[in-house]
Design a protein around this motif. Structure first.
Motif, PDB file in Angstrom:
ATOM      1  N   LYS A 160       4.227   8.789  -1.995  1.00 57.17           N
ATOM      2  CA  LYS A 160       4.367   9.801  -3.043  1.00 57.17           C
ATOM      3  C   LYS A 160       4.297  11.157  -2.359  1.00 57.17           C
ATOM      4  CE  LYS A 160       2.101  11.796  -7.101  1.00 57.17           C
ATOM      5  NZ  LYS A 160       0.923  11.744  -8.003  1.00 57.17           N
ATOM      6  N   TYR A 161       5.323  11.986  -2.568  1.00 56.27           N
ATOM      7  CA  TYR A 161       5.476  13.237  -1.819  1.00 56.27           C
ATOM      8  C   TYR A 161       5.517  14.394  -2.795  1.00 56.27           C
ATOM      9  CZ  TYR A 161       6.935  15.640   2.504  1.00 56.27           C
ATOM     10  OH  TYR A 161       7.003  16.424   3.646  1.00 56.27           O
ATOM     11  N   ASP A 162       4.446  15.178  -2.822  1.00 53.55           N
ATOM     12  CA  ASP A 162       4.219  16.198  -3.849  1.00 53.55           C
ATOM     13  C   ASP A 162       4.865  17.542  -3.473  1.00 53.55           C
ATOM     14  OD1 ASP A 162       3.189  17.038  -6.307  1.00 53.55           O
ATOM     15  OD2 ASP A 162       1.197  16.231  -5.906  1.00 53.55           O
ATOM     16  N   TRP A 163       4.626  18.577  -4.308  1.00 55.05           N
ATOM     17  CA  TRP A 163       5.401  19.822  -4.189  1.00 55.05           C
ATOM     18  C   TRP A 163       4.528  21.069  -4.282  1.00 55.05           C
ATOM     19  CZ3 TRP A 163       9.668  20.765  -1.986  1.00 55.05           C
ATOM     20  CH2 TRP A 163      10.447  21.905  -2.281  1.00 55.05           C
ATOM     21  N   CYS A 164       3.238  20.968  -3.948  1.00 47.98           N
ATOM     22  CA  CYS A 164       2.386  22.156  -3.950  1.00 47.98           C
ATOM     23  C   CYS A 164       2.551  22.949  -2.649  1.00 47.98           C
ATOM     24  CB  CYS A 164       0.921  21.753  -4.109  1.00 47.98           C
ATOM     25  SG  CYS A 164       0.481  21.231  -5.782  1.00 47.98           S
ATOM     26  N   ASN A 165       2.308  24.252  -2.724  1.00 52.14           N
ATOM     27  CA  ASN A 165       2.289  25.134  -1.546  1.00 52.14           C
ATOM     28  C   ASN A 165       3.588  25.046  -0.734  1.00 52.14           C
ATOM     29  OD1 ASN A 165      -0.562  25.970  -1.937  1.00 52.14           O
ATOM     30  ND2 ASN A 165      -0.939  23.799  -1.549  1.00 52.14           N
ATOM     31  N   THR A 166       4.706  25.135  -1.439  1.00 49.34           N
ATOM     32  CA  THR A 166       6.025  24.972  -0.812  1.00 49.34           C
ATOM     33  C   THR A 166       6.821  26.273  -0.801  1.00 49.34           C
ATOM     34  OG1 THR A 166       6.814  24.183  -2.966  1.00 49.34           O
ATOM     35  CG2 THR A 166       6.271  22.509  -1.332  1.00 49.34           C
ATOM     36  N   GLU A 167       6.142  27.379  -0.581  1.00 49.59           N
ATOM     37  CA  GLU A 167       6.795  28.688  -0.624  1.00 49.59           C
ATOM     38  C   GLU A 167       8.023  28.725   0.296  1.00 49.59           C
ATOM     39  OE1 GLU A 167       3.629  28.129  -0.139  1.00 49.59           O
ATOM     40  OE2 GLU A 167       2.622  29.019  -1.869  1.00 49.59           O
ATOM     41  N   GLY A 168       9.168  29.132  -0.268  1.00 49.83           N
ATOM     42  CA  GLY A 168      10.387  29.289   0.513  1.00 49.83           C
ATOM     43  C   GLY A 168      11.208  28.033   0.672  1.00 49.83           C
ATOM     44  N   LEU A 169      10.698  26.896   0.247  1.00 54.13           N
ATOM     45  CA  LEU A 169      11.435  25.640   0.393  1.00 54.13           C
ATOM     46  C   LEU A 169      12.274  25.358  -0.849  1.00 54.13           C
ATOM     47  CD1 LEU A 169       8.761  23.231   1.951  1.00 54.13           C
ATOM     48  CD2 LEU A 169      10.710  24.278   3.108  1.00 54.13           C
TER      49      LEU A 169
ATOM     50  N   SER B 134       2.552  23.203   3.009  1.00 51.29           N
ATOM     51  CA  SER B 134       1.565  23.331   4.079  1.00 51.29           C
ATOM     52  C   SER B 134       0.248  22.667   3.724  1.00 51.29           C
ATOM     53  CB  SER B 134       1.329  24.811   4.388  1.00 51.29           C
ATOM     54  OG  SER B 134       0.924  25.494   3.197  1.00 51.29           O
ATOM     55  N   GLN B 135      -0.055  22.618   2.424  1.00 50.66           N
ATOM     56  CA  GLN B 135      -1.252  21.948   1.946  1.00 50.66           C
ATOM     57  C   GLN B 135      -0.905  21.096   0.734  1.00 50.66           C
ATOM     58  OE1 GLN B 135      -3.994  25.283   1.195  1.00 50.66           O
ATOM     59  NE2 GLN B 135      -5.264  24.504   2.866  1.00 50.66           N
ATOM     60  N   THR B 136      -1.667  20.037   0.532  1.00 52.35           N
ATOM     61  CA  THR B 136      -1.505  19.228  -0.668  1.00 52.35           C
ATOM     62  C   THR B 136      -2.050  19.994  -1.863  1.00 52.35           C
ATOM     63  OG1 THR B 136      -3.662  18.144  -0.581  1.00 52.35           O
ATOM     64  CG2 THR B 136      -1.894  17.181   0.761  1.00 52.35           C
ATOM     65  N   CYS B 137      -1.860  19.439  -3.055  1.00 53.26           N
ATOM     66  CA  CYS B 137      -2.382  20.091  -4.255  1.00 53.26           C
ATOM     67  C   CYS B 137      -3.906  20.161  -4.232  1.00 53.26           C
ATOM     68  CB  CYS B 137      -1.896  19.350  -5.496  1.00 53.26           C
ATOM     69  SG  CYS B 137      -0.086  19.321  -5.657  1.00 53.26           S
ATOM     70  N   GLY B 138      -4.546  19.242  -3.512  1.00 54.12           N
ATOM     71  CA  GLY B 138      -5.994  19.230  -3.387  1.00 54.12           C
ATOM     72  C   GLY B 138      -6.510  19.975  -2.170  1.00 54.12           C
TER      73      GLY B 138
ATOM     74  N   MET C  62       0.821  -1.207   0.000  1.00 54.22           N
ATOM     75  CA  MET C  62       0.000   0.000   0.000  1.00 54.22           C
ATOM     76  C   MET C  62       0.856   1.258   0.000  1.00 54.22           C
ATOM     77  SD  MET C  62      -3.126   1.072   2.496  1.00 54.22           S
ATOM     78  CE  MET C  62      -3.549   2.781   2.811  1.00 54.22           C
ATOM     79  N   GLY C  63       0.438   2.209  -0.841  1.00 53.98           N
ATOM     80  CA  GLY C  63       1.098   3.501  -0.887  1.00 53.98           C
ATOM     81  C   GLY C  63       0.145   4.611  -0.506  1.00 53.98           C
ATOM     82  N   ILE C  64       0.706   5.718  -0.082  1.00 50.09           N
ATOM     83  CA  ILE C  64      -0.088   6.867   0.330  1.00 50.09           C
ATOM     84  C   ILE C  64       0.580   8.129  -0.189  1.00 50.09           C
ATOM     85  CG2 ILE C  64       0.911   7.536   2.568  1.00 50.09           C
ATOM     86  CD1 ILE C  64      -2.018   7.162   3.675  1.00 50.09           C
ATOM     87  N   TYR C  65      -0.082   9.255   0.029  1.00 50.06           N
ATOM     88  CA  TYR C  65       0.343  10.515  -0.590  1.00 50.06           C
ATOM     89  C   TYR C  65       0.419  11.623   0.461  1.00 50.06           C
ATOM     90  CZ  TYR C  65      -0.538  14.934  -3.143  1.00 50.06           C
ATOM     91  OH  TYR C  65      -0.495  16.219  -3.615  1.00 50.06           O
ATOM     92  N   SER C  66       1.437  12.478   0.333  1.00 52.07           N
ATOM     93  CA  SER C  66       1.470  13.709   1.093  1.00 52.07           C
ATOM     94  C   SER C  66       2.220  14.752   0.281  1.00 52.07           C
ATOM     95  CB  SER C  66       2.106  13.521   2.474  1.00 52.07           C
ATOM     96  OG  SER C  66       1.888  14.689   3.264  1.00 52.07           O
ATOM     97  N   ASP C  67       2.515  15.857   0.916  1.00 51.78           N
ATOM     98  CA  ASP C  67       3.066  17.007   0.211  1.00 51.78           C
ATOM     99  C   ASP C  67       4.082  17.702   1.111  1.00 51.78           C
ATOM    100  OD1 ASP C  67       1.995  19.015  -2.262  1.00 51.78           O
ATOM    101  OD2 ASP C  67       3.049  20.016  -0.642  1.00 51.78           O
TER     102      ASP C  67
ATOM    103  N   CYS D 127       8.006  13.716  -5.936  1.00 52.01           N
ATOM    104  CA  CYS D 127       7.132  14.323  -6.947  1.00 52.01           C
ATOM    105  C   CYS D 127       7.334  15.836  -6.959  1.00 52.01           C
ATOM    106  CB  CYS D 127       5.681  13.953  -6.653  1.00 52.01           C
ATOM    107  SG  CYS D 127       4.537  14.494  -7.934  1.00 52.01           S
ATOM    108  N   GLU D 128       8.518  16.252  -7.375  1.00 51.43           N
ATOM    109  CA  GLU D 128       8.918  17.653  -7.311  1.00 51.43           C
ATOM    110  C   GLU D 128       8.890  18.316  -8.686  1.00 51.43           C
ATOM    111  OE1 GLU D 128      12.349  20.626  -7.345  1.00 51.43           O
ATOM    112  OE2 GLU D 128      12.079  18.750  -8.415  1.00 51.43           O
ATOM    113  N   TRP D 129       8.467  17.526  -9.717  1.00 47.82           N
ATOM    114  CA  TRP D 129       8.218  18.007 -11.079  1.00 47.82           C
ATOM    115  C   TRP D 129       9.487  18.406 -11.833  1.00 47.82           C
ATOM    116  CZ3 TRP D 129       4.762  22.209  -8.552  1.00 47.82           C
ATOM    117  CH2 TRP D 129       3.751  21.595  -7.806  1.00 47.82           C
ATOM    118  N   GLY D 130      10.661  18.064 -11.296  1.00 49.57           N
ATOM    119  CA  GLY D 130      11.911  18.372 -11.987  1.00 49.57           C
ATOM    120  C   GLY D 130      12.418  19.778 -11.781  1.00 49.57           C
ATOM    121  N   THR D 131      11.769  20.540 -10.914  1.00 44.13           N
ATOM    122  CA  THR D 131      12.108  21.959 -10.734  1.00 44.13           C
ATOM    123  C   THR D 131      13.529  22.156 -10.233  1.00 44.13           C
ATOM    124  OG1 THR D 131       9.780  22.364 -10.191  1.00 44.13           O
ATOM    125  CG2 THR D 131      11.352  24.109  -9.655  1.00 44.13           C
ATOM    126  N   ASP D 132      13.928  21.371  -9.240  1.00 42.79           N
ATOM    127  CA  ASP D 132      15.237  21.520  -8.599  1.00 42.79           C
ATOM    128  C   ASP D 132      16.209  20.431  -9.060  1.00 42.79           C
ATOM    129  OD1 ASP D 132      16.990  22.883  -6.917  1.00 42.79           O
ATOM    130  OD2 ASP D 132      16.475  21.681  -5.158  1.00 42.79           O
TER     131      ASP D 132
END
Length: 411
Positions: free
Chosen positions: A155-164, A126-130, A118-123, A189-194
């Motif tokens: 799976k660790y997403d990259w929404c709402n990551t101001e300053g990180l 401060s908030q997930t993309c949803g 089993m897998g789960i999701y976070s970000d 799941c950082e979208w290749g930005t960094d």
């Protein structure tokens, strides 16, 4: 005199502590030995987005087994965004009680009882993309919670990551997972930005190289403040990254859109190319109700074997002629996979003389020399033998389709 003795005692303790190392230093590295081949499984987002609940996930787990997906190698049942409820007074996260009334531990136990993980999701923000609670500031608590639930993949997403910054944020969650004590695959799941391919191999098992995929062959979906890319657009973005992939650390061009609306030939091309570039195979369709054509693509064990080859070498574009690209992937034991991808809207002839030149992969140093060695050919989609390299290959590739072969090294 007592003050002097006390000072020396303090200094001695400090020196001793320094020489022994700081007990509070974090281990920012991942667990070793995970995802030695690209992870295979299913994720809820592409088909269901935020419409997830425990009944859906149980049904998908059941279907993973009954459909033959598990037997084909698919292991993970991954719940994406929107499973979250609130944090309690101590800051610990809980699942949405209406969507997951039995709790995540019970759901994980159910999935494990099927022989799945089993897998789960976070970000990282401060908030997930949803718009659900993210893990920023709660990384260690969340990791402990996931471990207590029996989670196997994050799976660790990259929404709402101001300053990180990406590297630092993902090192933090990697340290938290390590401290929690349960091995989990970390999907960055950082979208290749960094440029996660430059630092991700020590932190996680896979890293997204692009933004989100979209279920079209070659288009861009404009969503206003951001856009999603079709399959071919995503494939083009993998150029220059193959040297970063290998056992335990994979470039991730995003989840599969097979079965989500493209034509069968386009799904086949999509799946083939993800296997050629050693991508994670995370299905994103409704596997409870998939067509025979979709099932045949997702469960083709001979094509999957190219993706799951233990050597772990990402394939590469060898040549381009008109609308046809020729891709090669070295395999274990001297075998090779070759895929002719027709990106055009008309069928194209293929004429490939195996003996015309010696092919050397500069990354793996593997050599395809049909002048000295005869290879047998296997068509991986018709699942039929297709002669040998003694004669040139002559064939045709339909529009938005592939001709995919395995060259077997005869001893």
């Amino acid at each position: 005199m007592k003050k002097i003795k006390l000072l020396f005692a303090v200094l001695g303790f400090a020196a001793s502590a320094y020489s022994q190392g700081n007990n509070y230093t974090q281990d920012y590295t991942k667990y070793q030995g995970l995802a030695l081949t690209p992870p295979m499984g299913w994720n809820s987002w592409n088909k269901f987005a935020c419409n997830v609940d425990e009944n859906l996930i149980k049904q998908v787990a059941d279907a993973m087994v009954s459909s033959g997906m598990k037997d084909a190698g698919y292991t993970y049942i991954n719940i994406d965004d929107c499973w979250h409820g609130d944090r309690d007074q101590q800051g610990f996260i809980h699942p949405d009680p209406k969507r997951f009334p039995s709790g995540m531990k019970a759901l994980a136990d159910y999935i494990h009882s099927k022989g799945l993980k089993m897998g789960i999701y976070s970000d990282a923000g401060s908030q997930t993309c949803g718009g659900r609670p993210g893990s920023r500031g709660y990384e260690f608590q969340d990791a402990q919670t996931y471990a207590s639930w029996g989670i196997d993949y994050l799976k660790y997403d990259w929404c709402n990551t101001e300053g990180l910054r990406g590297e630092g944020a993902y090192k933090t969650i990697a340290a938290a997972l390590k401290r929690a004590g349960r091995p989990m695959v970390l999907s960055i799941c950082e979208w290749g930005t960094d440029k996660p391919w430059t630092w991700g191999s020590k932190v996680g098992e896979l890293w997204r190289t692009t933004g989100d995929i979209y279920n079209c062959f070659d288009c861009i979906k404009d969503n206003g403040s951001w856009h999603a890319n079709g399959v071919m657009k995503i494939l083009d973005m993998q150029k220059g990254l193959r040297q970063y992939a290998g056992p335990g650390h994979w470039n991730d061009p995003d989840m599969l859109e097979v079965g989500n609306g493209m034509a069968t030939n386009e799904d086949r091309a999509h799946f083939s190319m993800w296997c050629m570039i050693a991508a994670p195979l995370i299905a994103g369709n409704d596997i409870r109700n998939m067509s025979a054509q979709t099932a045949a693509i997702l469960k083709n064990k001979e094509v999957i074997a190219v993706d799951q080859d233990p050597m772990g070498v990402q394939g590469y574009q060898y040549s381009v002629k008109d609308s046809v690209e020729t891709w090669l992937k070295p395999l274990q034991g001297g075998d090779w996979a070759i895929c002719f991808l027709n990106r055009g809207t008309k069928a194209q002839k293929v004429d490939f003389d195996w003996k015309s030149e010696v092919i050397t992969d500069t990354l793996s140093k593997a050599v395809l020399d049909a002048q000295k060695q005869v290879y047998t050919l296997r068509n991986l989609w018709t699942m039929k033998d297709a002669g040998t390299t003694k004669s040139p290959l002559k064939g045709e590739v339909a529009a938005h389709d592939v001709l995919m072969l395995r060259l077997h090294h005869k001893n």
